[in-house]
Design a protein around this motif. Structure first.
Motif, PDB file in Angstrom:
ATOM      1  N   ALA A  88     -30.330  37.854 -64.715  1.00 13.53           N
ATOM      2  CA  ALA A  88     -30.506  37.660 -63.284  1.00 13.53           C
ATOM      3  C   ALA A  88     -31.985  37.602 -62.957  1.00 13.53           C
ATOM      4  CB  ALA A  88     -29.830  38.786 -62.496  1.00 13.53           C
ATOM      5  N   SER A  89     -32.295  37.003 -61.824  1.00 10.42           N
ATOM      6  CA  SER A  89     -33.664  37.014 -61.329  1.00 10.42           C
ATOM      7  C   SER A  89     -33.642  37.315 -59.839  1.00 10.42           C
ATOM      8  CB  SER A  89     -34.357  35.680 -61.597  1.00 10.42           C
ATOM      9  OG  SER A  89     -33.856  34.665 -60.748  1.00 10.42           O
ATOM     10  N   SER A  90     -34.786  37.726 -59.301  1.00  9.70           N
ATOM     11  CA  SER A  90     -34.849  37.975 -57.866  1.00  9.70           C
ATOM     12  C   SER A  90     -36.288  37.899 -57.376  1.00  9.70           C
ATOM     13  CB  SER A  90     -34.275  39.355 -57.525  1.00  9.70           C
ATOM     14  OG  SER A  90     -35.183  40.377 -57.852  1.00  9.70           O
ATOM     15  N   PRO A  91     -36.453  37.555 -56.102  1.00  9.70           N
ATOM     16  CA  PRO A  91     -37.780  37.603 -55.494  1.00  9.70           C
ATOM     17  C   PRO A  91     -38.078  39.040 -55.076  1.00  9.70           C
ATOM     18  CG  PRO A  91     -36.190  36.866 -53.887  1.00  9.70           C
ATOM     19  CD  PRO A  91     -35.435  37.089 -55.174  1.00  9.70           C
ATOM     20  N   PRO A  92     -39.281  39.337 -54.592  1.00 10.95           N
ATOM     21  CA  PRO A  92     -39.565  40.685 -54.089  1.00 10.95           C
ATOM     22  C   PRO A  92     -38.639  41.046 -52.939  1.00 10.95           C
ATOM     23  CG  PRO A  92     -41.589  39.484 -54.410  1.00 10.95           C
ATOM     24  CD  PRO A  92     -40.467  38.504 -54.605  1.00 10.95           C
ATOM     25  N   SER A  93     -38.387  42.322 -52.757  1.00 10.93           N
ATOM     26  CA  SER A  93     -37.435  42.782 -51.754  1.00 10.93           C
ATOM     27  C   SER A  93     -37.914  42.502 -50.339  1.00 10.93           C
ATOM     28  CB  SER A  93     -37.231  44.287 -51.903  1.00 10.93           C
ATOM     29  OG  SER A  93     -36.511  44.787 -50.805  1.00 10.93           O
ATOM     30  N   GLN A  94     -37.000  42.068 -49.503  1.00  9.10           N
ATOM     31  CA  GLN A  94     -37.339  41.894 -48.097  1.00  9.10           C
ATOM     32  C   GLN A  94     -37.277  43.235 -47.372  1.00  9.10           C
ATOM     33  OE1 GLN A  94     -33.921  39.382 -46.616  1.00  9.10           O
ATOM     34  NE2 GLN A  94     -33.767  41.068 -45.187  1.00  9.10           N
ATOM     35  N   PHE A  95     -36.635  44.222 -48.000  1.00  3.37           N
ATOM     36  CA  PHE A  95     -36.534  45.536 -47.373  1.00  3.37           C
ATOM     37  C   PHE A  95     -37.788  46.357 -47.609  1.00  3.37           C
ATOM     38  CE2 PHE A  95     -32.518  44.883 -45.839  1.00  3.37           C
ATOM     39  CZ  PHE A  95     -31.524  44.731 -46.785  1.00  3.37           C
ATOM     40  N   THR A  96     -38.199  46.421 -48.857  1.00  3.26           N
ATOM     41  CA  THR A  96     -39.257  47.355 -49.218  1.00  3.26           C
ATOM     42  C   THR A  96     -40.591  46.684 -49.477  1.00  3.26           C
ATOM     43  OG1 THR A  96     -38.833  47.211 -51.581  1.00  3.26           O
ATOM     44  CG2 THR A  96     -37.502  48.782 -50.338  1.00  3.26           C
ATOM     45  N   PHE A 143     -41.446  45.800 -52.184  1.00  2.00           N
ATOM     46  CA  PHE A 143     -41.707  46.006 -53.604  1.00  2.00           C
ATOM     47  C   PHE A 143     -40.866  45.045 -54.426  1.00  2.00           C
ATOM     48  CE2 PHE A 143     -44.346  49.555 -53.006  1.00  2.00           C
ATOM     49  CZ  PHE A 143     -43.802  50.365 -52.020  1.00  2.00           C
ATOM     50  N   ALA A 144     -41.244  44.951 -55.660  1.00  2.00           N
ATOM     51  CA  ALA A 144     -40.448  44.150 -56.581  1.00  2.00           C
ATOM     52  C   ALA A 144     -39.123  44.859 -56.787  1.00  2.00           C
ATOM     53  CB  ALA A 144     -41.176  44.003 -57.902  1.00  2.00           C
ATOM     54  N   THR A 145     -38.087  44.317 -56.257  1.00  2.00           N
ATOM     55  CA  THR A 145     -36.788  44.937 -56.446  1.00  2.00           C
ATOM     56  C   THR A 145     -35.730  43.856 -56.338  1.00  2.00           C
ATOM     57  OG1 THR A 145     -35.336  46.729 -55.795  1.00  2.00           O
ATOM     58  CG2 THR A 145     -36.457  45.545 -54.039  1.00  2.00           C
ATOM     59  N   ASN A 146     -34.549  44.237 -56.145  1.00  4.00           N
ATOM     60  CA  ASN A 146     -33.508  43.332 -56.582  1.00  4.00           C
ATOM     61  C   ASN A 146     -32.215  43.394 -55.799  1.00  4.00           C
ATOM     62  OD1 ASN A 146     -32.335  45.738 -57.447  1.00  4.00           O
ATOM     63  ND2 ASN A 146     -33.311  45.584 -59.409  1.00  4.00           N
ATOM     64  N   GLU A 147     -32.311  43.594 -54.491  1.00  2.00           N
ATOM     65  CA  GLU A 147     -31.032  43.627 -53.784  1.00  2.00           C
ATOM     66  C   GLU A 147     -30.365  42.257 -53.776  1.00  2.00           C
ATOM     67  OE1 GLU A 147     -33.882  44.050 -52.258  1.00  2.00           O
ATOM     68  OE2 GLU A 147     -34.015  42.698 -50.553  1.00  2.00           O
ATOM     69  N   LYS A 148     -31.168  41.199 -53.890  1.00  3.97           N
ATOM     70  CA  LYS A 148     -30.582  39.870 -53.938  1.00  3.97           C
ATOM     71  C   LYS A 148     -30.837  39.284 -55.312  1.00  3.97           C
ATOM     72  CE  LYS A 148     -30.013  35.572 -51.495  1.00  3.97           C
ATOM     73  NZ  LYS A 148     -30.251  34.815 -50.263  1.00  3.97           N
ATOM     74  N   LEU A 149     -29.908  39.510 -56.181  1.00  3.86           N
ATOM     75  CA  LEU A 149     -29.999  38.998 -57.534  1.00  3.86           C
ATOM     76  C   LEU A 149     -29.308  37.655 -57.632  1.00  3.86           C
ATOM     77  CD1 LEU A 149     -29.150  42.141 -59.706  1.00  3.86           C
ATOM     78  CD2 LEU A 149     -31.389  41.193 -59.194  1.00  3.86           C
ATOM     79  N   PHE A 150     -29.920  36.759 -58.392  1.00  4.93           N
ATOM     80  CA  PHE A 150     -29.287  35.488 -58.738  1.00  4.93           C
ATOM     81  C   PHE A 150     -28.911  35.577 -60.213  1.00  4.93           C
ATOM     82  CE2 PHE A 150     -30.177  33.067 -54.934  1.00  4.93           C
ATOM     83  CZ  PHE A 150     -31.260  33.739 -54.379  1.00  4.93           C
ATOM     84  N   PHE A 151     -27.627  35.491 -60.476  1.00  4.27           N
ATOM     85  CA  PHE A 151     -27.137  35.663 -61.834  1.00  4.27           C
ATOM     86  C   PHE A 151     -26.876  34.325 -62.517  1.00  4.27           C
ATOM     87  CE2 PHE A 151     -26.200  40.139 -62.533  1.00  4.27           C
ATOM     88  CZ  PHE A 151     -26.193  40.671 -61.253  1.00  4.27           C
ATOM     89  N   GLY A 152     -27.039  34.336 -63.832  1.00  5.90           N
ATOM     90  CA  GLY A 152     -26.532  33.246 -64.650  1.00  5.90           C
ATOM     91  C   GLY A 152     -25.032  33.398 -64.839  1.00  5.90           C
ATOM     92  N   SER A 153     -24.436  32.462 -65.558  1.00  6.85           N
ATOM     93  CA  SER A 153     -22.985  32.485 -65.770  1.00  6.85           C
ATOM     94  C   SER A 153     -22.563  33.416 -66.896  1.00  6.85           C
ATOM     95  CB  SER A 153     -22.461  31.077 -66.051  1.00  6.85           C
ATOM     96  OG  SER A 153     -22.572  30.283 -64.886  1.00  6.85           O
ATOM     97  N   GLY A 154     -23.525  33.936 -67.635  1.00  2.37           N
ATOM     98  CA  GLY A 154     -23.206  34.926 -68.656  1.00  2.37           C
ATOM     99  C   GLY A 154     -23.048  34.351 -70.049  1.00  2.37           C
ATOM    100  N   THR A 155     -23.277  35.208 -71.026  1.00  2.00           N
ATOM    101  CA  THR A 155     -23.017  34.890 -72.432  1.00  2.00           C
ATOM    102  C   THR A 155     -22.031  35.920 -72.966  1.00  2.00           C
ATOM    103  OG1 THR A 155     -25.209  33.938 -72.835  1.00  2.00           O
ATOM    104  CG2 THR A 155     -23.992  34.760 -74.753  1.00  2.00           C
ATOM    105  N   GLN A 156     -20.876  35.445 -73.420  1.00  2.00           N
ATOM    106  CA  GLN A 156     -19.908  36.338 -74.035  1.00  2.00           C
ATOM    107  C   GLN A 156     -20.248  36.453 -75.508  1.00  2.00           C
ATOM    108  OE1 GLN A 156     -17.267  38.256 -72.668  1.00  2.00           O
ATOM    109  NE2 GLN A 156     -17.426  39.109 -74.729  1.00  2.00           N
ATOM    110  N   LEU A 157     -20.737  37.605 -75.901  1.00  2.00           N
ATOM    111  CA  LEU A 157     -21.144  37.845 -77.282  1.00  2.00           C
ATOM    112  C   LEU A 157     -20.075  38.652 -78.004  1.00  2.00           C
ATOM    113  CD1 LEU A 157     -23.269  37.890 -79.608  1.00  2.00           C
ATOM    114  CD2 LEU A 157     -24.136  40.013 -78.585  1.00  2.00           C
ATOM    115  N   SER A 158     -19.662  38.144 -79.142  1.00  2.00           N
ATOM    116  CA  SER A 158     -18.749  38.892 -80.009  1.00  2.00           C
ATOM    117  C   SER A 158     -19.481  39.197 -81.305  1.00  2.00           C
ATOM    118  CB  SER A 158     -17.491  38.077 -80.310  1.00  2.00           C
ATOM    119  OG  SER A 158     -16.769  37.832 -79.127  1.00  2.00           O
TER     120      SER A 158
END
Lengths: 110, 119
Positions: free
Chosen positions: B92-100, B102-117
């Motif tokens: 996931a990635s995110s811009p700096p927080s609009q709340f604080t 600070f660099a934080t992550n209430e709005k995360l943008f996720f990838g679709s994931g990697t299923q690792l076995s």
């Protein structure tokens, strides 16, 4: 005690029903709360976020925070089959880290 | 459109192999994260990074390392894969927080994931 507790369900409702999804959290210092939605085989996406107590509405979705009871809720009105997904509540620990609930799987039946 | 791309959708590796999971974001976000998602355990933070060449441990860093040589790319490394590392891995990635601010992550943008076995 887990920082965020969420009933995993699953929850199955008919189309048009009002859905209530709930979480509890342990730390009264938490102030920022989020709901993410995750479709099957996709990453979560942010649905709503709120600060402190009160309600926030966005279309058919309402997020509610009750700090006195450490309870957060997401209500979905007029639920649609496209709302079928896993819903994750989350809160911000300190200024850095999101802590997620385990997610509730919702199925809306046509 | 915002995009976080994970290099593989499915990956099968053997115990003891060194595994690289790659993630690229095109939003010029400072913050990037690696989570794993397991049934019954939910999403757990492995590592995160606020800037190039910076990294911070999350809640479950043991057995993992990360690399961030460029702003857009964040790699997760399993030094010696084990069966208990079989999981869905989400970047996931995110811009700096609009709340604080600070660099934080209430709005995360996720990838679709990697299923690792890991076998």
């Amino acid at each position: 005690q887990k920082e965020v507790e969420q009933d995993p369900g699953p929850l199955s409702v008919p189309e048009g029903a009002i859905v209530s999804l709930n979480c509890t959290y342990s730390n009264s210092a938490f102030q920022y709360f989020m709901w993410y939605r995750q479709y099957s085989r996709k990453g979560p996406e942010l649905l709503m976020y709120t600060y402190s107590s009160g309600n926030k509405e966005d279309g058919r979705f309402t997020a509610q925070v009750d700090k006195s009871s450490k309870y957060i809720s997401l209500f979905i009105r007029d639920s649609q089959p496209s709302d079928s997904a896993t819903y994750l509540c989350a809160t911000l620990r300190g200024s850095e880290k999101l802590v997620f609930g385990k997610g509730t799987k919702l199925t809306v039946n046509p | 459109d915002v995009k976080v791309t994970q290099s593989s959708r499915y990956l099968v590796k053997r115990t003891g192999e060194k595994v690289f999971l790659e993630c690229v974001q095109d939003m010029d976000h400072e913050n990037m994260f690696w989570y794993r998602q397991d049934p019954g355990l939910g999403l757990r933070l492995i590592y995160f990074s606020y800037d190039v060449k910076m990294k911070e441990k999350g809640d479950i860093p043991e057995g993992y390392s990360v690399s961030r040589e460029k702003k857009e790319r964040f790699s997760l490394i399993l030094e010696s894969a084990s069966t208990n590392q079989t999981s869905m891995y989400l970047c996931a990635s995110s811009p700096p927080s609009q709340f604080t601010g600070f660099a934080t992550n209430e709005k995360l943008f996720f990838g679709s994931g990697t299923q690792l076995s890991v076998l």
